[in-house]
Every structure is written in structure tokens, then in C-alpha cells.
Enzyme design. Structure first.
Site, short mmCIF file in Angstrom:
data_model
loop_
_atom_site.label_atom_id
_atom_site.label_comp_id
_atom_site.label_asym_id
_atom_site.label_seq_id
_atom_site.Cartn_x
_atom_site.Cartn_y
_atom_site.Cartn_z
CB CYS A 25 -10.24 13.55 13.90
SG CYS A 25 -11.28 12.43 14.88
CB CYS A 62 -0.72 0.45 1.34
SG CYS A 62 -1.74 1.75 1.83
#
Length: 375
Positions: free
Chosen positions: A334, A92
Site C-alpha cells: 500500500c 459520506c
């Protein structure tokens, strides 16, 4: 210097339709950042905004949470498809280079120690997850999430497989339940001292296996620098860091010589923050406790409070802050939606300025730092 934002990220997994987790990957990064800024501004009250802090477009993620599936002889390390089968994502491009380099070695450990991957549909198997965190120094903390202790003797027997990796901590987390719970309560140290040092802006923040840390180290460093600059401008005599974790905001603020306290519910994180403070010689004290129940009144009431809560926000603490003697709040969030809700519950404070920190490129998620002052 800010990373260049014009370089597109190439991802063979996305192109092959094997992984679509990065939903915004086809969108040029400059537009991603501009769209994110507009969305955050629309969700929050009017205030001055600094330019958003960009991220590298790839190789920025310091933590990999990889589901293990397949078979002992042919394991997949990555994510699970809708039917519970595994999709291998070992290379990834979001992950930092030391994590990518570690994946083939960890796969070898799975095979040689005969760690049966957990099969979700049949509810059978032993190894559920591999969680790998990389430090700025290139060291690794590796956690194996297992259903039981059955395989521990085989893991210990084959630890030599990992000699090629710069492992600071290797542990097994026991999570026996057949449900989507990331980890269990029991953590067993298998190698190393159980501590991964994340050196950020010259401060060695200590992570133990169950500690939280931002997944984008470079952007986290920028977030801490910005918060420290705003705190220094306000020049409070005392700072209280709520939901302090391993002490990132508190230890940065303490370097200017002011009195700082931190509160966090996780004892492991508090132990780490205390160790870092001792190393720095900082005037910072840390205690285990509920951030929503901290005393905000009296002679020792802080002049400035930093909050860095989970996605759900600060809840009832908003009203307590509003009614307190606190002059200024720095809120790191967040989740702009819960942030907006909490700001509405603090009418006694005025939003002064904010900044978006792109911790999560190629997704709609945003980290936001907002400064509030008493009206």
C-alpha cells in the site's frame, strides 16, 4: 466486469468545504487512475504492467472510522476540525449503503444511552469513535471506542435501539489515553458473536473486532484473484503467506490444492484464518509469529512467498528473502515508496510484472501487486 470510470462523485460535504479528505475529488476519475499508474511506474523498477484495476467512484468503502464530538443531545459523527470541534459526515458518499443507513440509528444510541462525546481540547467525555464495518452480505460490525466502562450499563440497557440494524458484532473498545491512538488493548463484546464474515470470491473470511481487512471489498476481491492467477501460472508446490492477516491470499492459493502456510503476529487473525481453512477443507496451516523471523531455508523452504506488509514495508526481511532459497515472491504493497526501497534490497530478484489496484479513489494512495522471480 470493471466498474465504469466516467461517473463523477457528487459530495455535498466537499462542495460546502466541510471535508477535504478526498483531495483529488475535482479530478476526473480516468485521470486519477492514469496519474496514479504513472506515479507508481516512476517509483519502481522497469517491469511489465497490467491495466490498473479501477474502483467504483462512490459507495466502495466497507469501513467507517467516525470521530464523535459535539454534545449528548446534538452529537456529530464524522471527523474533527483543526480546533477539535466535530464535523458531521454521516452521509459520506464513500461508504457502502449499509454503513450510511446505520449512522442515524447509531446517533440515536448516543443520545438515548447518554454517551458523552469526547472533547479533544478539554480532554473530557466518554465516546471517542464509532467504527463500523459492512460485509458483502450487508451485515455490520460496530465498535464503540470508549475511555472507560462507565457507560456500559447504559449501552446494554438501550441495545434495543439497534434492533433495526443487521449487526453481527457489537463491541466496546477501551482507550483511556488522551492521545491520538485509535484503539486500546481491551475489547468487550456486547452483542452478536464477535465475527463478521467477509465473503470474497466464495471464501468466507472472518473478521473479529481487531482484525485488518482491505477497506474496498470489490477491489480486494480483484487483488486476490490476480494474485491467485499469478500463483497458478507459477504452479509452486508450496506457498508461504507472510503478514497473512485473516488469510486472504493464503486461502485463495490453497483452493488449487497446494500446501499453504500463513504467519501473522495477531493471534485473533490467526484464529479466524484457521476457522476459514477448516470450513473450506483447505490444506492450509496458520501460526502466530513474526513474519520477519520465519525460517526460509531447509527442506520445507517455500517455493513462493507472498508478503502483504504494513506501510513501512518488510525491512530486514528483504535481505533474508534475497539470501533464501525462495524462487518467487508476490509483494502486495500500500506504499510504493517502501516497496521501491524493499525491491532495491532484493537484487537477487527480478520484477516480472505489476498491477495497480485502486483501493483508495480520490486520493494519491495506491495498492500495488508485484511479481518477482529469482534472477
Amino acid at each position: 466486469m470493471q466498474p465504469r470510470t466516467s461517473i463523477a462523485l457528487e459530495c455535498a460535504y466537499f462542495d460546502a468545504d466541510r471535508c477535504r479528505s478526498c483531495t483529488l475529488l475535482p479530478t476526473p476519475y480516468e485521470r486519477q487512475l492514469a496519474d496514479k499508474q504513472r506515479a507508481v511506474e516512476a517509483a519502481l523498477p522497469a517491469m511489465a504492467w497490467d491495466a490498473p484495476h479501477a474502483s467504483a467512484v462512490g459507495g466502495f468503502r466497507n469501513k467507517a472510522k467516525m470521530a464523535v464530538a459535539g454534545t449528548v443531545d446534538a452529537p456529530t459523527i464524522g471527523i474533527l476540525a483543526a480546533d477539535g470541534s466535530g464535523i458531521d459526515l454521516q452521509a459520506c458518499p464513500l461508504h457502502e449503503a449499509p454503513i450510511v443507513a446505520a449512522m442515524p440509528v447509531l446517533e440515536r444510541l448516543v443520545r438515548e444511552a447518554r454517551l458523552t462525546p469526547y472533547d479533544v481540547p478539554s480532554r473530557r467525555g466518554e465516546l471517542k469513535l464509532l467504527i463500523v464495518t459492512a460485509s458483502p452480505d450487508g451485515e455490520l460490525a460496530v465498535r464503540l471506542v470508549l475511555r472507560s466502562t462507565e457507560s456500559l450499563s447504559r449501552i446494554r440497557k438501550h441495545l434495543g435501539v439497534l434492533d433495526a440494524l443487521p449487526i453481527a458484532s457489537l463491541s466496546a473498545n477501551l482507550q483511556p489515553e488522551h492521545k491520538a491512538v485509535l484503539e486500546g488493548e481491551e475489547e468487550l463484546l456486547l452483542a452478536g458473536d464477535g465475527v463478521l464474515v467477509m465473503r470474497v470470491n466464495g471464501i468466507g473470511l472472518r473478521l473479529r473486532p481487531r482484525s485488518f481487512f482491505q477497506t474496498n471489498t470489490a477491489v480486494a476481491a480483484g487483488l486476490y484473484r490476480q494474485a491467485t492467477a499469478w500463483i497458478d501460472e507459477a504452479a509452486p508446490a508450496s506457498v508461504l503467506d507472510l503478514y497473512c492477516g485473516v488469510g486472504g491470499f493464503a486461502l485463495h492459493a490453497a483452493r488449487s490444492g497446494r500446501r499453504v502456510e500463513g504467519v501473522e503476529v495477531t493471534a485473533e487473525a490467526i484464529d479466524a484464518a484457521r476457522e476459514s481453512a477448516a470450513e473450506l477443507g483447505a490444506d492450509a496451516s496458520f501460526s502466530v509469529g513474526d513474519a520477519t523471523a520465519v525460517d526460509l531455508e531447509g527442506a520445507r523452504a517455500p517455493e513462493l512467498v507472498v508478503v502483504n506488509p504494513p506501510r513501512r514495508g518488510i525491512g530486514a526481511l528483504a535481505a533474508r528473502l534475497d539470501a533464501s532459497a525462495v524462487d518467487r515472491v508476490l509483494y502486495s504493497s500500500c506504499n510504493p515508496d517502501s516497496l521501491a526501497r524493499d525491491l532495491a534490497a532484493m537484487p537477487g530478484f527480478r520484477p516480472v510484472r505489476g498491477r495497480v489496484f485502486d483501493m483508495f479513489p480520490h486520493t494519491g494512495h495506491a495498492e500495488v501487486l508485484v511479481e518477482l522471480e529469482r534472477r
